[in-house]
Design a protein around this motif. Structure first.
Motif, PDB file in Angstrom:
ATOM      1  N   ARG A   2      41.074  48.602  93.242  1.00 35.83           N
ATOM      2  CA  ARG A   2      40.799  47.319  92.573  1.00 35.83           C
ATOM      3  C   ARG A   2      40.415  46.240  93.591  1.00 35.83           C
ATOM      4  O   ARG A   2      39.585  45.382  93.312  1.00 35.83           O
ATOM      5  CB  ARG A   2      42.011  46.895  91.738  1.00 35.83           C
ATOM      6  N   GLN A  61      36.890  46.896  94.444  1.00 41.74           N
ATOM      7  CA  GLN A  61      36.023  46.432  93.357  1.00 41.74           C
ATOM      8  C   GLN A  61      35.864  44.907  93.399  1.00 41.74           C
ATOM      9  O   GLN A  61      34.789  44.383  93.121  1.00 41.74           O
ATOM     10  CB  GLN A  61      36.606  46.848  91.993  1.00 41.74           C
ATOM     11  N   SER A  86      29.794  51.351  92.679  1.00 39.63           N
ATOM     12  CA  SER A  86      30.504  52.511  92.131  1.00 39.63           C
ATOM     13  C   SER A  86      31.305  53.170  93.257  1.00 39.63           C
ATOM     14  O   SER A  86      30.924  53.103  94.428  1.00 39.63           O
ATOM     15  CB  SER A  86      29.526  53.492  91.495  1.00 39.63           C
ATOM     16  N   ASN A 139      32.988  52.863  86.701  1.00 40.65           N
ATOM     17  CA  ASN A 139      32.274  53.100  87.967  1.00 40.65           C
ATOM     18  C   ASN A 139      33.134  53.782  89.027  1.00 40.65           C
ATOM     19  O   ASN A 139      32.820  53.702  90.208  1.00 40.65           O
ATOM     20  CB  ASN A 139      31.732  51.795  88.579  1.00 40.65           C
TER      21      ASN A 139
END
Length: 297
Positions: free
Chosen positions: A77, A80, A87, A115
């Motif tokens: 996370r 991300q 991805s 992703n």
């Protein structure tokens, strides 16, 4: 008749480990590191930069030594957040089937992992290395972590060398290991003969790893984070939780029921020493300090 001392099986280890996690700040300590340092570390994985004319290549993560996946998902996370829209190919190397199953369960319950692809290798790091070399598929990773796993590796220098060779240009390898200031370090240094020879783990702390990194001429930084483990119940006669804690400390099944009385006493006395523990509000807090070692590609 006293049954003989023996090592914990994989299932027993998971149970003992759970009692350790429930009563220690191991995960909170990693969370703090994730919050303070991880975004900068992962921001430096520059292959992921979005160039206006090119779509960013997928980020590749190789995660070894799962703590049942919670920390792994947190790192994904953060990645991300730092590189939105990228991805992520996530490969996991973990020999314990229960840890793998727990991680898969967490992934199934996480709706926000678009992703992200997962490849599971229920293998030891050595088996994974052999498989990679046999297939000749030497995939490169942007980020590799080894959380508390090098105690279980036969050849530490070669394992580090292999995983480091799997890093892409600008990749990072994160090794999490017990600090030299931890109670474990003192216990292993002074009372190793107390600990049963049944546990084939390496008694290694941060300095042992940084020594290997220096010999391999690998650039690295060390972050020290305080962590504690409430072991008060270890000193309560007949306490089931205390029994599981002693099992985890020694890597032995039913240590309090199978160890000779003198050995039990000596270990319990050692655990109370200031280099191992401190006392807070009548509770005995064992030092579980961690070292986070970040190695550059």
């Amino acid at each position: 008749y006293i049954p003989s001392m023996r090592s914990l099986t994989a299932e027993e280890y998971v149970e003992a480990f759970k009692s350790f996690l429930d009563h220690s700040t191991e995960h909170q300590c990693m969370d703090e590191f994730n919050k303070e340092q991880m975004p900068n570390i992962l921001a430096g994985v520059t292959r992921l930069c979005h160039c206006s004319s090119h779509k960013a290549a997928p980020a590749s993560l190789l995660l070894g030594g799962l703590l049942a996946g919670e920390q792994d998902l947190k790192m994904i996370r953060i990645l991300q957040a730092v590189h939105p829209g990228v991805s992520i190919d996530n490969e996991i190397v973990e020999p314990n089937p229960q840890h793998v199953a727990a991680y898969k369960e967490l992934v199934n319950q996480a709706p926000d992992l678009q992703n992200v692809s997962f490849i599971w290798h229920q293998l030891t790091s050595l088996e994974y290395e052999q498989q990679v070399k046999e297939k000749g598929t030497h995939k490169k990773f942007d980020f590799i972590h080894m959380i508390q796993m090098l105690y279980r590796v036969e050849d530490i220098p070669n394992t580090i060398k292999f995983f480091h060779s799997c890093l892409d240009h600008h990749g990072k390898l994160l090794i999490i290991i017990l600090s030299d200031s931890s109670g474990w370090a003192s216990l292993w240094r002074k009372h190793r003969d107390c600990l049963p020879a049944t546990d084939r783990g390496h008694y290694i702390t941060c300095s042992g790893i940084t020594e290997v990194l220096r010999r391999l001429r690998l650039r690295h930084r060390v972050y020290e984070l305080p962590s504690g483990w409430d072991i008060t119940e270890c000193f309560t006669e007949g306490d089931a939780l205390g029994g599981r804690m002693m099992d985890f400390l020694t890597g032995t099944k039913n240590f309090l029921g199978t160890a000779p009385a003198a050995l039990r006493r000596r270990l319990q006395e050692a655990l109370c020493q200031p280099e191992c523990s401190s006392t807070r509000d009548g509770r005995v807090i064992f030092s579980n300090n961690l070292s986070m070692i970040v190695v550059d590609s």
